[in-house]
Design an enzyme around this catalytic site. Structure first.
Site, mmCIF file in Angstrom:
data_model
loop_
_atom_site.group_PDB
_atom_site.id
_atom_site.type_symbol
_atom_site.label_atom_id
_atom_site.label_comp_id
_atom_site.label_asym_id
_atom_site.label_seq_id
_atom_site.Cartn_x
_atom_site.Cartn_y
_atom_site.Cartn_z
ATOM 1 N N GLU A 66 0.845 -1.197 0.000
ATOM 2 C CA GLU A 66 0.000 0.000 0.000
ATOM 3 C C GLU A 66 0.880 1.246 0.000
ATOM 4 O O GLU A 66 1.976 1.249 0.551
ATOM 5 C CB GLU A 66 -0.955 -0.020 1.195
ATOM 6 C CG GLU A 66 -0.285 -0.051 2.571
ATOM 7 C CD GLU A 66 -0.136 1.327 3.183
ATOM 8 O OE1 GLU A 66 -0.615 2.306 2.598
ATOM 9 O OE2 GLU A 66 0.480 1.406 4.251
ATOM 10 N N LYS A 67 0.393 2.304 -0.635
ATOM 11 C CA LYS A 67 1.127 3.573 -0.678
ATOM 12 C C LYS A 67 0.691 4.428 0.511
ATOM 13 O O LYS A 67 -0.398 4.992 0.521
ATOM 14 C CB LYS A 67 0.873 4.311 -1.989
ATOM 15 C CG LYS A 67 1.689 5.595 -2.105
ATOM 16 C CD LYS A 67 1.404 6.302 -3.411
ATOM 17 C CE LYS A 67 2.232 7.583 -3.487
ATOM 18 N NZ LYS A 67 1.931 8.538 -2.410
ATOM 19 N N THR A 68 1.535 4.490 1.504
ATOM 20 C CA THR A 68 1.224 5.210 2.736
ATOM 21 C C THR A 68 1.218 6.710 2.496
ATOM 22 O O THR A 68 2.114 7.253 1.847
ATOM 23 C CB THR A 68 2.262 4.854 3.819
ATOM 24 O OG1 THR A 68 2.303 3.440 3.970
ATOM 25 C CG2 THR A 68 1.915 5.487 5.143
#
Length: 418
Positions: A66-68
């Site tokens: 996931e792209k935080t």
């Protein structure tokens, strides 16, 4: 998709910025570790996910995470010699402007070869990750966590030439395992937030690229922090300084943003009526125009568009009592084609003070292509089986690939249609 209705502002860097000469020496040490002949920020940068990248996920194995929505920083584990001759750990965070911040207390991670000996510690290590605020149940204040997703050096060994799977293996065995064992040994199983100051290290979980259904259905909705997309990183390529064509940044269409440099135009003139004559600028009124600039070369910025502001939004900007002109501001394009700033929960803009420059025109064009022809969640999910089959083929396990049966296909279609 995760609950990202309210924007999650990146945290402040918890450290003291190192002044010029000291920072220059540290930059030289980092460059030596990486066997580089320049001292620029070495972090890899992704490219925007485009339609042709769906085929790329079928040509090579990609890991997905996931792209935080946090603050991208490198973590540098170093050391210093005391007057007594003993050595102590020193820890720095490095932002994308290549500023160095010393954090206290430093990370004393046991050396992986002596995990139960408190004296030898890990240094010569550069980690790549994201600093975020995580919200935990029954805790009023968020916890500061650093999610590590890659490493450049470990224990003085430059690992940038290794493939991603080897780098992640080194990260897990030499950094994360000794760190977590030390926490358990020191605090037991009842670790409190105060035990994890200034922040905790966490290994970011990765998945095979074809695990998209699980990512969208289970992983993203259960995150403790903001998320604005996915990152796909090629398993078989080395760590690339600067732009890496094998790191793909996918964002849902509403998260496709551009970082501009804000330039305020002329303020309207008013007559102060104080008897001195002449008109003066009215700094309370909205200037015109408010320009959004992009970078074309190192010292060449050009106007790209105007920022669309309502009177209420201008009042918010004024109320900040902060410098506005020249700052980097994150913006999105509305369906009507206007550029608006991405707002935090309190309505203020998402400033990108962690960045020295606005996006380059090449990045802008890439994001625009994603806006014009977006790859949606549904587009990705529709290609899951194609990606999975090709990955199994690359792994020499095609005989183990089992396509979904008719009943499973219908169940998936029903699930995706909701």
């Amino acid at each position: 998709m995760p609950a990202t209705g309210a924007s999650h502002a990146p945290p402040q860097i918890p450290g003291v910025q190192i002044p010029g000469n000291e920072a220059q020496a540290l930059k030289g040490i980092v460059a030596d570790h990486l066997q580089r002949d320049n001292v620029r920020f070495p972090g890899a940068q992704p490219v925007s996910f485009a339609r042709e990248h769906i085929a790329e996920l079928q040509r090579q194995e990609y890991f997905m995470c996931e792209k935080t929505d946090g603050l991208r920083l490198l973590l540098f584990l170093h050391f210093k010699e005391l007057p007594s001759g003993a050595f102590e750990p020193v820890t720095f965070l490095i932002d994308r402007k290549n500023n160095y911040y010393e954090i206290q207390p430093p990370f004393r991670i046991p050396h992986y070869q002596h995990p139960n000996d408190p004296e030898p510690f890990l240094f010569g290590t550069i980690l790549d990750g994201e600093l975020v605020h995580d919200q935990y149940p029954n805790e009023p204040a968020p916890r500061l966590n650093y999610y590590v997703f890659d490493c450049l050096t470990v224990d003085g060994q430059n690992v940038t030439g290794k493939t991603l799977d080897k780098r992640l293996g080194r990260l897990h065995e030499w950094v994360i395992k000794p760190y977590e064992a030390m926490l358990t040994r020191t605090f037991g199983k009842a670790i409190t937030p105060d035990d994890l100051k200034p922040f905790a290290l966490k290994e970011k979980k990765t998945y095979m690229a074809y695990k998209l259904e699980d990512m969208f259905s289970n992983v993203l909705p259960s995150l403790r922090h903001g998320n604005d997309g996915l990152i796909f990183t090629c398993k078989a390529t080395p760590y690339q300084f600067g732009t890496d064509r094998h790191i793909l940044k996918w964002k849902p269409p509403h998260e496709n943003t551009i970082d501009f440099k804000l330039r305020l135009g002329e303020f309207p003139l008013i007559d102060p009526q104080d008897g001195e004559g002449g008109l003066i600028p009215d700094y309370d009124a909205m200037p015109n125009p408010i320009e959004l600039h992009v970078q074309h070369s190192s010292n060449n910025y050009q106007v790209f568009a105007n920022l669309s502001l309502t009177p209420a939004e201008w009042e918010i900007l004024k109320s900040l009592n902060q410098r506005l002109d020249g700052r980097i501001i994150e913006c999105y394009r509305t369906e009507a084609g206007k550029w608006k700033y991405k707002a935090e929960a309190d309505g203020s803009p998402r400033w990108r003070d962690d960045k020295k420059d606005a996006n380059h025109i090449s990045t802008v064009n890439s994001v625009l292509a994603s806006i014009e022809a977006p790859v949606t969640e549904m587009d990705l999910l529709a290609k899951v089986e194609d990606i999975k089959r090709e990955v199994y083929k690359l792994q020499g396990k095609l005989d183990q690939y089992r396509p979904p049966q008719d009943g499973e296909r219908e169940a998936k279609k029903r699930k995706l249609s909701h």
